[in-house]
Write an enzyme that holds these catalytic residues in place. Structure first.
Site, PDB file in Angstrom:
ATOM      1  N   ASP A  72      49.393  25.547 -17.190  1.00 30.90           N
ATOM      2  CA  ASP A  72      49.972  26.136 -18.391  1.00 30.90           C
ATOM      3  C   ASP A  72      50.213  25.102 -19.478  1.00 30.90           C
ATOM      4  O   ASP A  72      50.375  25.458 -20.649  1.00 30.90           O
ATOM      5  CB  ASP A  72      51.289  26.834 -18.021  1.00 30.90           C
ATOM      6  CG  ASP A  72      51.825  27.692 -19.153  1.00 30.90           C
ATOM      7  OD1 ASP A  72      51.048  28.487 -19.707  1.00 30.90           O
ATOM      8  OD2 ASP A  72      53.017  27.567 -19.486  1.00 30.90           O
ATOM      9  N   MET A 123      56.148  32.583 -23.169  1.00 25.54           N
ATOM     10  CA  MET A 123      55.828  32.649 -24.597  1.00 25.54           C
ATOM     11  C   MET A 123      54.917  31.519 -25.053  1.00 25.54           C
ATOM     12  O   MET A 123      54.535  31.472 -26.217  1.00 25.54           O
ATOM     13  CB  MET A 123      57.131  32.592 -25.414  1.00 25.54           C
ATOM     14  CG  MET A 123      58.038  33.797 -25.237  1.00 25.54           C
ATOM     15  SD  MET A 123      57.259  35.341 -25.789  1.00 25.54           S
ATOM     16  CE  MET A 123      57.014  34.992 -27.528  1.00 25.54           C
ATOM     17  N   ARG A 124      54.563  30.598 -24.131  1.00 23.39           N
ATOM     18  CA  ARG A 124      53.735  29.480 -24.568  1.00 23.39           C
ATOM     19  C   ARG A 124      52.371  29.954 -25.081  1.00 23.39           C
ATOM     20  O   ARG A 124      51.815  29.384 -26.013  1.00 23.39           O
ATOM     21  CB  ARG A 124      53.555  28.477 -23.426  1.00 23.39           C
ATOM     22  CG  ARG A 124      52.768  27.235 -23.861  1.00 23.39           C
ATOM     23  CD  ARG A 124      52.766  26.152 -22.806  1.00 23.39           C
ATOM     24  NE  ARG A 124      54.046  25.455 -22.759  1.00 23.39           N
ATOM     25  CZ  ARG A 124      54.857  25.452 -21.716  1.00 23.39           C
ATOM     26  NH1 ARG A 124      54.526  26.104 -20.623  1.00 23.39           N
ATOM     27  NH2 ARG A 124      55.993  24.790 -21.760  1.00 23.39           N
ATOM     28  N   ALA A 125      51.826  31.015 -24.478  1.00 24.17           N
ATOM     29  CA  ALA A 125      50.519  31.510 -24.909  1.00 24.17           C
ATOM     30  C   ALA A 125      50.556  31.968 -26.362  1.00 24.17           C
ATOM     31  O   ALA A 125      49.617  31.708 -27.132  1.00 24.17           O
ATOM     32  CB  ALA A 125      50.065  32.648 -23.999  1.00 24.17           C
ATOM     33  N   VAL A 183      50.644  28.820 -28.570  1.00 24.66           N
ATOM     34  CA  VAL A 183      49.359  28.123 -28.576  1.00 24.66           C
ATOM     35  C   VAL A 183      48.329  28.907 -29.377  1.00 24.66           C
ATOM     36  O   VAL A 183      47.548  28.333 -30.151  1.00 24.66           O
ATOM     37  CB  VAL A 183      48.871  27.889 -27.134  1.00 24.66           C
ATOM     38  CG1 VAL A 183      47.430  27.387 -27.129  1.00 24.66           C
ATOM     39  CG2 VAL A 183      49.769  26.894 -26.430  1.00 24.66           C
TER      40      VAL A 183
END
Length: 670
Positions: free
Chosen positions: A193, A274-276, A279
């Site tokens: 991730d 929420m990283r997606a 990014v």
């Protein structure tokens, strides 16, 4: 110094080049993970990127590459006053798979710290990579303790080195780029991730393109400097375009419409966290800047999804990464056209033209084993002639749903590679004692060191409060943790196992153990036997998804050459001991215990089993016998192996709790 292969001379691999260039434009995207078979220019392209990165200004003489306009107030070489700096090329630092912890984070001179109170610090690779690129080839083979350190540095933007109360901190923000061959195993989800983007690469099947690859490679090897000179103009153009895109990046507008598309896409594909979303937003912005635009369009969002989401959708190691592009287009269309900047998806061709190549779409990878799939197919294809086996061959049976298992461990105390299965002496874990260091001191045992130095203080002329410590006084802490093992599956695929419901349950059990092996960082191997012989379906590897694919395609039928299966497994272990002597093995035999074919098959199987017992190899027999009449043959085989037997029902998590104790108790009794 060797001349690297020019980035613009790489043939094809448009997605790979685009992903690397987007990170050069906006390092905040978060790096790139490059997945693909060997020999596909993964490392070549990554190493070539460093020549295109803009120069960085650094404080003169600072070993930690501090920015002269905003120096790190906690820099070990500081404090630095803001002012003019010197420009140098951005570094690309390579992290070897077998690097030590001290090589990665740096090392403190413990002797000087104790005796003089001086923080003498030798920077590691994380310091060298600050404001540059950190490249890890074969990142999936990186040891767990190094992965943990990388995760910490990537999350905090800093590296901490602490030894017995003495600590050093320095900034460490870098572009993380990793390459890997999926056949050699998958990454831990936490590290997976951390990579902003991922691309799948494969060798072209077009003869003309392959010819051009060979032609350019040979030309570079014959005259690297001359070859690089021929591509100098193209390299300069891309370098200038990166610089222009960086200048334009702060002006790019990410409107509400594009943000809705990003959020809706991440929700539709059920990615975790929420990283997606973050990014994707940064990637779409970088795509717009690379194209010379100040507005993010739907085509940017689409391309960002294709690069940022596939590796975040994996739920277990047997899932192939990928994205349903029809579903992606439907989501973008449903949430597009708002705020004037989310629509316009009539032309789905993403990405800009130019030296970076078109954005393209990742090629689907429904068969992660690539060309090696041929080795996993049944010995006779559909409609083909089966190998003579003495009985009819059945088509492969699908595995039942996997279930959660508890640990099967190897008894005793090993010294293998770090993992999560069996007890072992490791660099990390609970402290169990102290010894003299055999090389560089890595883990100080403070109490033992003080105890060794205390009797000599008067002779050494101690006069103040400090303790006079010599190198001979230093003691290394011995620690106990967990190791990874080689789990070798020996699976009976004969006619006696061929009932479809029964074989499905057997495959489901093996699949469950494979999933457990993945989580415990083991190597796995697969030997099958049926008909007249045994086959090594999968040599020992870290890729459990490769083992799962071989298992799924396993046909059944024929006699039961149990002795041949055990002897083949014994030969595999003998070779593996030469390759990896520190890794201990656990043999899991999946059979009903029957042995047929040839003279005295039962006696031969017993003699083969006793070879394992004589060498102290830990073993478990998964008893697949069913029906109202039980012969108990699997239990007898377990006795010959010096191991234990467990039924399919007992293999489940709740029932397996006492199995480890049984394995260890049997070994001690033997």
């Amino acid at each position: 110094m060797s001349t690297p292969f020019p980035f613009t001379a790489v043939v094809g691999q448009d997605d790979l080049r685009l992903a690397l260039l987007l990170n050069a434009v906006s390092p905040a995207v978060g790096g790139v993970l490059v997945r693909g078979e060997k020999g596909t220019a993964k490392s070549t392209a990554v190493r070539a990127l460093s020549a295109l990165m803009p120069e960085v200004d650094v404080v003169p003489g600072c070993r930690f590459s501090c920015d002269p306009h905003s120096p790190d107030p906690g820099c070990p070489d500081g404090p630095h006053e803001p002012g003019a700096g010197v420009a140098r090329p951005a570094r690309m630092v390579e992290l070897p798979v077998g690097a030590s912890e001290d090589r990665l984070v740096g090392a403190l001179d413990i002797e000087r710290a104790l005796a003089e109170g001086v923080k003498a610090f030798e920077p590691g690779l994380l310091a060298d990579a600050h404001r540059g690129i950190l490249y890890v080839d074969e990142v999936n083979l990186l040891h767990d303790h190094l992965v943990d350190l990388l995760l910490d540095a990537a999350a905090m933007g800093a590296s901490y080195v602490e030894r017995e109360g003495v600590s050093v901190r320095h900034a460490s923000r870098f572009l993380l780029v990793g390459t890997m061959n999926p056949e050699e195993g998958e990454l831990r989800p936490q590290l997976l991730d951390r990579f902003g983007l991922t691309v799948e690469v494969s060798a072209s099947r077009e003869p003309d393109q392959r010819v051009e690859v060979v032609r350019r490679r040979l030309a570079h090897d014959d005259d690297p400097a001359g070859f690089a000179a021929r591509w100098a103009d193209e390299e300069a153009a891309v370098r200038a375009r990166i610089a222009a895109a960086r200048e334009l990046l702060p002006s790019v507008r990410l409107g509400d419409g594009a943000l809705r598309q990003i959020a809706a896409t991440c929700a539709a594909f059920e990615v975790d966290g929420m990283r997606a979303d973050i990014v994707m937003a940064r990637t779409a912005t970088a795509l717009a800047a690379w194209a010379g635009r100040t507005d993010v369009l739907a085509e940017d969002v689409r391309q960002a999804a294709l690069l940022a989401l596939p590796h975040r959708r994996r739920r277990n190691p047997f899932d192939a990464p990928g994205l349903d592009e029809d579903k992606l287009d439907e989501t973008l269309e449903e949430f597009g056209g708002q705020d004037g900047d989310g629509g316009g998806d009539d032309d789905p061709d993403p990405g800009p033209d130019g030296p970076g190549g078109p954005g393209g779409q990742p090629e689907p990878d429904d068969a992660p084993l690539g060309d090696g799939d041929a080795a996993a197919r049944p010995e006779a294809g559909e409609g083909g002639e089966p190998r003579p086996s003495g009985a009819g061959e059945q088509s492969p049976v699908r595995a039942a749903e996997p279930f959660r298992t508890k640990v099967l461990s190897v008894p005793g105390l090993g010294e293998g590679v770090a993992g999560r299965r069996s007890r072992a002496r490791t660099e990390h874990g609970r402290t169990t004692g102290a010894r003299r260091p055999r090389g560089a001191l890595t883990k100080l045992h403070l109490a033992a060191t003080v105890q060794a130095a205390a009797p000599h203080q008067r002779a050494r002329g101690r006069s103040g409060r400090g303790l006079v410590v010599r190198r001979d006084d230093l003691r290394q802490a011995t620690r106990e943790g967990r190791e990874g093992n080689l789990v070798l599956f020996v699976v009976d695929a004969s006619g006696s196992m061929a009932a479809r419901q029964r074989m499905g349950a057997v495959k489901g059990a093996v699949l469950s153990l494979l999933l457990d092996a993945y989580q415990r960082r083991d190597k796995v191997g697969l030997v099958t036997f049926r008909g007249a012989a045994a086959d090594v379906a999968l040599p020992p590897t870290s890729s459990v998804d490769a083992a799962a694919a071989r298992l799924e395609s396993l046909p059944t039928g024929g006699r039961t050459p149990l002795a041949a299966g055990l002897l083949r497994a014994h030969a595999v272990l003998r070779v593996e001991r030469l390759r990896d002597p520190a890794r201990r093995a656990l043999v899991v035999v999946v059979t009903d215990g029957r042995a047929t074919g040839g003279p005295e098959p039962v006696a031969l199987a017993g003699r083969a089993a006793r070879l394992f017992a004589a060498e102290g190899v830990a073993s478990v027999v998964v008893d697949c016998e069913s029906g109202p009449v039980r012969l108990g043959l699997a239990g007898r085989l377990a006795d010959e192996l010096g191991g234990t037997a467990v039924t399919l029902d007992e293999l489940r998590a709740d029932a397996i709790a006492g199995l480890v104790r049984d394995v260890q108790g049997t070994r001690r009794a033997a």
